[in-house]
Design a protein around this motif. Sequence first.
Motif, PDB file in Angstrom:
ATOM      1  N   SER A  20      17.142 -24.777 -15.643  1.00  0.00           N
ATOM      2  CA  SER A  20      18.144 -24.654 -14.591  1.00  0.00           C
ATOM      3  C   SER A  20      18.201 -25.967 -13.825  1.00  0.00           C
ATOM      4  CB  SER A  20      17.756 -23.511 -13.645  1.00  0.00           C
ATOM      5  OG  SER A  20      18.620 -23.467 -12.534  1.00  0.00           O
ATOM      6  N   ALA A  21      19.394 -26.328 -13.357  1.00  0.00           N
ATOM      7  CA  ALA A  21      19.555 -27.570 -12.590  1.00  0.00           C
ATOM      8  C   ALA A  21      20.460 -27.328 -11.394  1.00  0.00           C
ATOM      9  CB  ALA A  21      20.151 -28.661 -13.472  1.00  0.00           C
ATOM     10  N   GLY A  22      20.215 -28.092 -10.330  1.00  0.00           N
ATOM     11  CA  GLY A  22      21.125 -28.135  -9.198  1.00  0.00           C
ATOM     12  C   GLY A  22      20.848 -27.182  -8.059  1.00  0.00           C
ATOM     13  N   SER A  23      19.868 -26.320  -8.178  1.00  0.00           N
ATOM     14  CA  SER A  23      19.590 -25.361  -7.111  1.00  0.00           C
ATOM     15  C   SER A  23      18.718 -26.006  -6.034  1.00  0.00           C
ATOM     16  CB  SER A  23      18.874 -24.137  -7.687  1.00  0.00           C
ATOM     17  OG  SER A  23      18.564 -23.214  -6.676  1.00  0.00           O
ATOM     18  N   LYS A  24      19.083 -25.793  -4.777  1.00  0.00           N
ATOM     19  CA  LYS A  24      18.277 -26.245  -3.632  1.00  0.00           C
ATOM     20  C   LYS A  24      18.045 -25.049  -2.738  1.00  0.00           C
ATOM     21  CE  LYS A  24      18.384 -30.690  -4.582  1.00  0.00           C
ATOM     22  NZ  LYS A  24      17.294 -31.519  -4.878  1.00  0.00           N
ATOM     23  N   ALA A  27      15.466 -23.289  -8.417  1.00  0.00           N
ATOM     24  CA  ALA A  27      15.687 -21.936  -8.925  1.00  0.00           C
ATOM     25  C   ALA A  27      14.364 -21.277  -9.297  1.00  0.00           C
ATOM     26  CB  ALA A  27      16.598 -21.981 -10.147  1.00  0.00           C
ATOM     27  N   VAL A  28      14.346 -19.971  -9.154  1.00  0.00           N
ATOM     28  CA  VAL A  28      13.242 -19.156  -9.654  1.00  0.00           C
ATOM     29  C   VAL A  28      13.730 -18.569 -10.973  1.00  0.00           C
ATOM     30  CG1 VAL A  28      11.850 -17.096  -9.258  1.00  0.00           C
ATOM     31  CG2 VAL A  28      12.380 -18.637  -7.350  1.00  0.00           C
ATOM     32  N   ILE A  29      12.968 -18.799 -12.039  1.00  0.00           N
ATOM     33  CA  ILE A  29      13.358 -18.313 -13.364  1.00  0.00           C
ATOM     34  C   ILE A  29      12.501 -17.109 -13.725  1.00  0.00           C
ATOM     35  CG2 ILE A  29      13.450 -18.863 -15.829  1.00  0.00           C
ATOM     36  CD1 ILE A  29      14.161 -21.726 -15.069  1.00  0.00           C
ATOM     37  N   SER A  30      13.164 -16.057 -14.199  1.00  0.00           N
ATOM     38  CA  SER A  30      12.451 -14.868 -14.666  1.00  0.00           C
ATOM     39  C   SER A  30      12.962 -14.498 -16.055  1.00  0.00           C
ATOM     40  CB  SER A  30      12.637 -13.699 -13.689  1.00  0.00           C
ATOM     41  OG  SER A  30      14.002 -13.411 -13.498  1.00  0.00           O
ATOM     42  N   TRP A  31      12.144 -13.758 -16.786  1.00  0.00           N
ATOM     43  CA  TRP A  31      12.454 -13.349 -18.158  1.00  0.00           C
ATOM     44  C   TRP A  31      12.489 -11.826 -18.213  1.00  0.00           C
ATOM     45  CZ3 TRP A  31      13.496 -16.878 -21.964  1.00  0.00           C
ATOM     46  CH2 TRP A  31      13.155 -18.205 -21.702  1.00  0.00           C
ATOM     47  N   TRP A  32      13.439 -11.296 -19.000  1.00  0.00           N
ATOM     48  CA  TRP A  32      13.636  -9.853 -19.076  1.00  0.00           C
ATOM     49  C   TRP A  32      13.864  -9.418 -20.522  1.00  0.00           C
ATOM     50  CZ3 TRP A  32      13.497  -7.100 -14.483  1.00  0.00           C
ATOM     51  CH2 TRP A  32      13.488  -7.886 -13.326  1.00  0.00           C
ATOM     52  N   MET A  33      13.278  -8.284 -20.884  1.00  0.00           N
ATOM     53  CA  MET A  33      13.574  -7.615 -22.150  1.00  0.00           C
ATOM     54  C   MET A  33      14.232  -6.309 -21.747  1.00  0.00           C
ATOM     55  SD  MET A  33      13.375  -7.650 -25.505  1.00  0.00           S
ATOM     56  CE  MET A  33      12.049  -8.753 -25.924  1.00  0.00           C
ATOM     57  N   ASN A  41       4.956 -16.624 -18.929  1.00  0.00           N
ATOM     58  CA  ASN A  41       5.785 -17.822 -18.895  1.00  0.00           C
ATOM     59  C   ASN A  41       5.120 -18.870 -18.008  1.00  0.00           C
ATOM     60  OD1 ASN A  41       6.695 -15.793 -16.854  1.00  0.00           O
ATOM     61  ND2 ASN A  41       7.855 -17.532 -16.078  1.00  0.00           N
ATOM     62  N   LYS A  42       5.463 -20.118 -18.279  1.00  0.00           N
ATOM     63  CA  LYS A  42       4.936 -21.237 -17.501  1.00  0.00           C
ATOM     64  C   LYS A  42       6.130 -22.006 -16.952  1.00  0.00           C
ATOM     65  CE  LYS A  42       1.740 -25.025 -17.677  1.00  0.00           C
ATOM     66  NZ  LYS A  42       0.341 -25.114 -17.971  1.00  0.00           N
ATOM     67  N   ASP A  43       6.182 -22.147 -15.623  1.00  0.00           N
ATOM     68  CA  ASP A  43       7.310 -22.800 -14.967  1.00  0.00           C
ATOM     69  C   ASP A  43       6.931 -24.194 -14.476  1.00  0.00           C
ATOM     70  OD1 ASP A  43       8.607 -20.416 -15.390  1.00  0.00           O
ATOM     71  OD2 ASP A  43       8.401 -19.718 -13.336  1.00  0.00           O
ATOM     72  N   THR A  44       7.911 -25.097 -14.532  1.00  0.00           N
ATOM     73  CA  THR A  44       7.741 -26.466 -14.058  1.00  0.00           C
ATOM     74  C   THR A  44       8.971 -26.847 -13.246  1.00  0.00           C
ATOM     75  OG1 THR A  44       6.553 -27.000 -16.098  1.00  0.00           O
ATOM     76  CG2 THR A  44       7.312 -28.846 -14.779  1.00  0.00           C
ATOM     77  N   ASP A  48      11.862 -34.191  -8.004  1.00  0.00           N
ATOM     78  CA  ASP A  48      12.926 -34.171  -6.992  1.00  0.00           C
ATOM     79  C   ASP A  48      13.420 -32.752  -6.683  1.00  0.00           C
ATOM     80  OD1 ASP A  48      14.447 -33.504  -9.207  1.00  0.00           O
ATOM     81  OD2 ASP A  48      15.744 -35.270  -9.106  1.00  0.00           O
ATOM     82  N   GLY A  49      12.864 -31.750  -7.377  1.00  0.00           N
ATOM     83  CA  GLY A  49      13.228 -30.357  -7.122  1.00  0.00           C
ATOM     84  C   GLY A  49      14.563 -29.941  -7.700  1.00  0.00           C
ATOM     85  N   ASN A  50      15.211 -30.821  -8.459  1.00  0.00           N
ATOM     86  CA  ASN A  50      16.549 -30.527  -8.966  1.00  0.00           C
ATOM     87  C   ASN A  50      16.540 -29.725 -10.271  1.00  0.00           C
ATOM     88  OD1 ASN A  50      19.392 -30.785  -8.581  1.00  0.00           O
ATOM     89  ND2 ASN A  50      19.425 -32.281 -10.242  1.00  0.00           N
ATOM     90  N   PHE A  51      15.448 -29.782 -11.031  1.00  0.00           N
ATOM     91  CA  PHE A  51      15.386 -29.110 -12.332  1.00  0.00           C
ATOM     92  C   PHE A  51      14.198 -28.154 -12.372  1.00  0.00           C
ATOM     93  CE2 PHE A  51      17.425 -33.183 -13.094  1.00  0.00           C
ATOM     94  CZ  PHE A  51      18.544 -32.812 -13.811  1.00  0.00           C
ATOM     95  N   THR A  52      14.445 -26.960 -12.903  1.00  0.00           N
ATOM     96  CA  THR A  52      13.379 -25.990 -13.140  1.00  0.00           C
ATOM     97  C   THR A  52      13.391 -25.655 -14.620  1.00  0.00           C
ATOM     98  OG1 THR A  52      13.696 -25.026 -10.946  1.00  0.00           O
ATOM     99  CG2 THR A  52      12.450 -23.719 -12.527  1.00  0.00           C
ATOM    100  N   SER A  53      12.217 -25.620 -15.221  1.00  0.00           N
ATOM    101  CA  SER A  53      12.076 -25.272 -16.634  1.00  0.00           C
ATOM    102  C   SER A  53      11.038 -24.167 -16.753  1.00  0.00           C
ATOM    103  CB  SER A  53      11.629 -26.507 -17.417  1.00  0.00           C
ATOM    104  OG  SER A  53      11.413 -26.188 -18.766  1.00  0.00           O
ATOM    105  N   SER A  54      11.303 -23.205 -17.614  1.00  0.00           N
ATOM    106  CA  SER A  54      10.365 -22.113 -17.847  1.00  0.00           C
ATOM    107  C   SER A  54      10.187 -21.936 -19.345  1.00  0.00           C
ATOM    108  CB  SER A  54      10.897 -20.815 -17.230  1.00  0.00           C
ATOM    109  OG  SER A  54       9.979 -19.755 -17.427  1.00  0.00           O
ATOM    110  N   VAL A  55       8.938 -21.821 -19.774  1.00  0.00           N
ATOM    111  CA  VAL A  55       8.627 -21.595 -21.184  1.00  0.00           C
ATOM    112  C   VAL A  55       7.997 -20.215 -21.308  1.00  0.00           C
ATOM    113  CG1 VAL A  55       7.344 -22.392 -23.201  1.00  0.00           C
ATOM    114  CG2 VAL A  55       8.263 -24.062 -21.568  1.00  0.00           C
ATOM    115  N   LEU A  56       8.648 -19.351 -22.085  1.00  0.00           N
ATOM    116  CA  LEU A  56       8.127 -18.017 -22.367  1.00  0.00           C
ATOM    117  C   LEU A  56       7.451 -18.055 -23.728  1.00  0.00           C
ATOM    118  CD1 LEU A  56       8.028 -14.896 -21.741  1.00  0.00           C
ATOM    119  CD2 LEU A  56      10.105 -14.745 -23.146  1.00  0.00           C
ATOM    120  N   THR A  57       6.182 -17.677 -23.775  1.00  0.00           N
ATOM    121  CA  THR A  57       5.503 -17.507 -25.055  1.00  0.00           C
ATOM    122  C   THR A  57       5.686 -16.043 -25.434  1.00  0.00           C
ATOM    123  OG1 THR A  57       3.926 -19.254 -24.563  1.00  0.00           O
ATOM    124  CG2 THR A  57       3.314 -17.691 -26.289  1.00  0.00           C
ATOM    125  N   PHE A  58       6.454 -15.825 -26.497  1.00  0.00           N
ATOM    126  CA  PHE A  58       6.908 -14.489 -26.879  1.00  0.00           C
ATOM    127  C   PHE A  58       6.419 -14.171 -28.283  1.00  0.00           C
ATOM    128  CE2 PHE A  58      10.604 -11.965 -28.628  1.00  0.00           C
ATOM    129  CZ  PHE A  58      10.315 -10.798 -27.946  1.00  0.00           C
TER     130      PHE A  58
END
Length: 117
Positions: A20-24, A27-33, A41-44, A48-58
């Motif tokens: 996700s990009a651009g949230s101030k 962003a909080v990223i969540s995963w749903w089934m 998941n591991k979030d980074t 600058d706080g402009n990009f959020t990345s989340s990796v789900l090990t599934f």
Amino acid sequence: MEGGPRPMSAEKPVDIVCKSAGSKPPAVISWWMGSSRLKHNKDTVSADGNFTSSVLTFRPSIEDNGRQLTCRAENPLIAGSALDDTWDLEIHSSPCVRAMDGQPELGLSSNGFSTIL
């Protein structure tokens, strides 16, 4: 989610990335089934706080075939700001073979499906 929907193999772990990009604030990223929230998941967040990345090990199971996996990004300070990306899962599984007539089993798959010759 990066890479778009793709077939997965039952019982083989896969890392799926959501960005996700651009949230101030970030962003909080969540995963749903379906309607169930997933963990593992591991979030980074970028410096600058402009990009959020989340990796789900599934680790998909054959029962996940046809279900929906969703990545949701939302600004925690703005109600209704959630954006979703959803994949319809396609899970592949090895066949299972079992001999009849009292012969020893040739190989059983752990997925619960079998082919009888």
